[in-house]
Design an enzyme around this catalytic site. Structure first.
Site, PDB file in Angstrom:
ATOM      1  N   VAL A 102       8.292   5.597  -3.364  1.00 13.18           N
ATOM      2  CA  VAL A 102       7.650   4.893  -2.113  1.00 13.18           C
ATOM      3  C   VAL A 102       7.854   3.359  -2.273  1.00 13.18           C
ATOM      4  CG1 VAL A 102       6.134   4.585  -0.096  1.00 13.18           C
ATOM      5  CG2 VAL A 102       6.699   6.792  -0.965  1.00 13.18           C
ATOM      6  N   LEU A 103       7.254   3.041  -3.366  1.00 12.34           N
ATOM      7  CA  LEU A 103       7.046   1.533  -3.631  1.00 12.34           C
ATOM      8  C   LEU A 103       8.469   1.089  -3.979  1.00 12.34           C
ATOM      9  CD1 LEU A 103       5.550  -1.084  -3.915  1.00 12.34           C
ATOM     10  CD2 LEU A 103       4.791  -0.345  -6.378  1.00 12.34           C
ATOM     11  N   TYR A 146       4.078  -4.739 -11.304  1.00 12.57           N
ATOM     12  CA  TYR A 146       5.094  -5.415 -10.744  1.00 12.57           C
ATOM     13  C   TYR A 146       6.175  -6.000 -11.775  1.00 12.57           C
ATOM     14  CZ  TYR A 146       2.543  -5.045  -6.483  1.00 12.57           C
ATOM     15  OH  TYR A 146       2.167  -4.480  -5.628  1.00 12.57           O
ATOM     16  N   SER A 150       0.825  -1.040  -0.186  1.00 13.50           N
ATOM     17  CA  SER A 150       0.033   0.010   0.131  1.00 13.50           C
ATOM     18  C   SER A 150       0.936   1.118   0.119  1.00 13.50           C
ATOM     19  CB  SER A 150      -0.803   0.227   1.256  1.00 13.50           C
ATOM     20  OG  SER A 150      -1.635  -1.232   1.519  1.00 13.50           O
ATOM     21  N   VAL A 151       0.551   2.176  -0.788  1.00 13.63           N
ATOM     22  CA  VAL A 151       1.287   3.510  -0.928  1.00 13.63           C
ATOM     23  C   VAL A 151       0.071   4.578  -0.660  1.00 13.63           C
ATOM     24  CG1 VAL A 151       2.545   5.201  -2.123  1.00 13.63           C
ATOM     25  CG2 VAL A 151       3.155   2.641  -2.125  1.00 13.63           C
ATOM     26  N   SER A 192      -2.888  -7.148  -7.667  1.00 12.01           N
ATOM     27  CA  SER A 192      -3.915  -6.254  -7.801  1.00 12.01           C
ATOM     28  C   SER A 192      -3.937  -5.393  -9.090  1.00 12.01           C
ATOM     29  CB  SER A 192      -4.166  -5.355  -6.926  1.00 12.01           C
ATOM     30  OG  SER A 192      -3.207  -4.519  -6.563  1.00 12.01           O
ATOM     31  N   GLU A 193      -2.811  -4.955  -9.511  1.00 10.19           N
ATOM     32  CA  GLU A 193      -2.591  -4.230 -10.835  1.00 10.19           C
ATOM     33  C   GLU A 193      -1.332  -4.908 -11.394  1.00 10.19           C
ATOM     34  OE1 GLU A 193      -3.434  -0.034 -11.217  1.00 10.19           O
ATOM     35  OE2 GLU A 193      -3.234  -0.063  -8.971  1.00 10.19           O
ATOM     36  N   ARG A 233       3.866   7.809  -7.025  1.00  9.56           N
ATOM     37  CA  ARG A 233       4.941   8.425  -7.758  1.00  9.56           C
ATOM     38  C   ARG A 233       6.141   9.103  -7.174  1.00  9.56           C
ATOM     39  NH1 ARG A 233       0.364   8.555 -10.533  1.00  9.56           N
ATOM     40  NH2 ARG A 233      -0.057   7.410 -12.295  1.00  9.56           N
ATOM     41  N   PHE A 256      -3.075 -14.788  -0.769  1.00 14.95           N
ATOM     42  CA  PHE A 256      -2.548 -14.225   0.403  1.00 14.95           C
ATOM     43  C   PHE A 256      -2.222 -12.483   0.116  1.00 14.95           C
ATOM     44  CE2 PHE A 256       1.026 -16.049  -2.032  1.00 14.95           C
ATOM     45  CZ  PHE A 256       1.722 -14.931  -2.132  1.00 14.95           C
TER      46      PHE A 256
END
Length: 410
Positions: free
Chosen positions: A95-96, A125, A85-86, A120-121, A92, A410
């Site tokens: 952080v990720l 990744y 989560s960000v 989720s998107e 942008r 998970f």
């Protein structure tokens, strides 16, 4: 470490509530109190990474300590990434990227060569070196009439099993199936009870509690399913949702599918996340009755330590290729390496020799468990072949009897 004004560090247990609040904000969720408590308890035992802008928590990620089956019946430690989560105010801003860098570094220090996740998107990744490590299929069966099969079902008796006692029966059987199919995580008794056999389905309050049907004694197969009543006014039939079906072979599977399609007051059987090589569609005497309605990337995999990951799997045929591997996120993986492997041995070492194949870390992840072929990526222009036949040779070595598959979210 610092990402501009943001500091990436371990998230203490005292901040779990803040982390959950951030995750629910990002994923637009307001879970029931019971599910919140489940999330809270689960996070207490996981690796947790937080991103802090001053005192404000602006990013969060956690990882389960799993063991994952790899081709040939081996096992590898795997970090199961979750709750990524960000905060919308800090998108942008790296952080990720900062949290991923920290996660990969921790995995390397702990000897965990694999990271896996459910995306989720999917667009996010790939740039972090993840590739689809397995695929799933949704199968829908018209159960308004008996299931027509080309193979007679196994005649051994079926019995319903109390979900409270199911882990003791199903757990050892599932462990026996895991070694034959890559991409499956080991399940603890707590995982069975808290993830698989929970009273209420997280995504649909109208579904029944879990039902468990077992074939034979000793066990030759089982199915976990839930049911939902139909709507008489709308003339929609009741639904059987199959959560998992495991069987010794096609006749045993046929017995379980026949049972599921004969449940009274239902007209549709829907199974999400079946293996893409599931024999059911081939067994169907009427392909209009059994339809594969979708196929999708399931478990995404990232090789944090390429050498350790390659060494842990078996090789179906001899291979000797030089790989030019690009990996911007884990520089230790990047470079030119000669892979020499066979059913009897393995070597992976740096070399100055000319490359036979050039590829990115995400593409190596996609072929590692057998989800995708090297030649498919070559035809898509994602892998470069410098020596004719190198892709075919690597494909032969990576070949598996069964395609990778998991339904453990998970």
């Amino acid at each position: 470490m610092n990402v501009r004004s943001v500091q990436i560090r371990e998230l203490p247990e005292s901040d779990i509530e803040r982390a959950l609040a951030l995750a629910y904000l990002v994923f637009h969720e307001s879970p029931r109190d019971q599910l919140r408590e489940h999330h809270r308890a689960a996070l207490a035992g996981l690796l947790r990474i937080g991103a802090y802008d001053g005192a404000e928590l602006v990013g969060f990620a956690a990882a389960h300590p799993f063991s994952l089956s790899v081709p040939g019946g081996g096992e590898l430690p795997c970090a199961g990434l979750t709750f990524v989560s960000v905060a919308p105010t800090h998108r942008r801003r790296g952080v990720l990227s900062g949290m991923m860098t920290e996660l990969f570094a921790r995995c390397a220090r702990r000897g965990v060569p694999l990271v896996a996740l459910w995306a989720s998107e999917a667009s996010i990744y790939g740039r972090f070196g993840f590739g689809p490590g397995s695929y799933g299929a949704t199968v829908e069966i018209d159960a308004r009439r008996p299931l027509a099969l080309r193979l007679p079902p196994d005649p051994r008796p079926l019995r319903l099993v109390d979900p409270a006692s199911a882990p003791a029966l199903l757990g050892p059987y599932f462990e026996g199936t895991r070694s034959g199919r890559p991409g499956r995580q080991a399940r603890t008794e707590a995982w069975w009870r808290e993830e698989w056999l929970v009273e209420k389905a997280e995504d649909d309050d109208e579904l029944s509690p879990p039902r468990v049907v077992a074939l034979g004694d000793p066990l030759a197969g089982y199915a976990i399913y839930r049911t939902k009543a139909g709507d008489e006014d709308a003339r929609t039939p009741g639904v059987v949702r199959v959560e998992e079906l495991e069987a010794d072979g096609p006749a045993e599977a046929a017995a379980l599918w026949s049972y599921l399609t004969a449940i009274d007051l239902t007209g549709t059987v829907r199974a999400w996340g079946r293996p893409v090589d599931d024999p059911l569609p081939l067994l169907a005497a009427d392909r209009d009755q059994v339809r594969v309605t979708e196929s999708f990337p399931a478990l995404w995999v990232r090789l944090v330590d390429v050498r350790a990951a390659l060494a842990a799997r078996t090789w179906a045929a001899p291979v000797d290729v030089v790989l030019d591997l690009r990996d911007e996120r884990v520089p230790g993986n990047a470079g030119r390496f000669r892979l020499i492997a066979s059913p009897d041995g393995f070597s992976y070492a740096p070399t100055a020799d000319a490359p036979d194949l050039s590829l990115e870390a995400r593409d190596l992840a996609s072929v590692y468990l057998g989800a995708t072929s090297v030649r498919a990526l070559l035809r898509a222009g994602l892998i470069a072949e410098h020596k004719p036949g190198a892709a075919a040779m690597l494909d032969a070595a990576l070949s598996t009897d069964l395609r990778p598959h998991t339904v453990d979210g998970f």
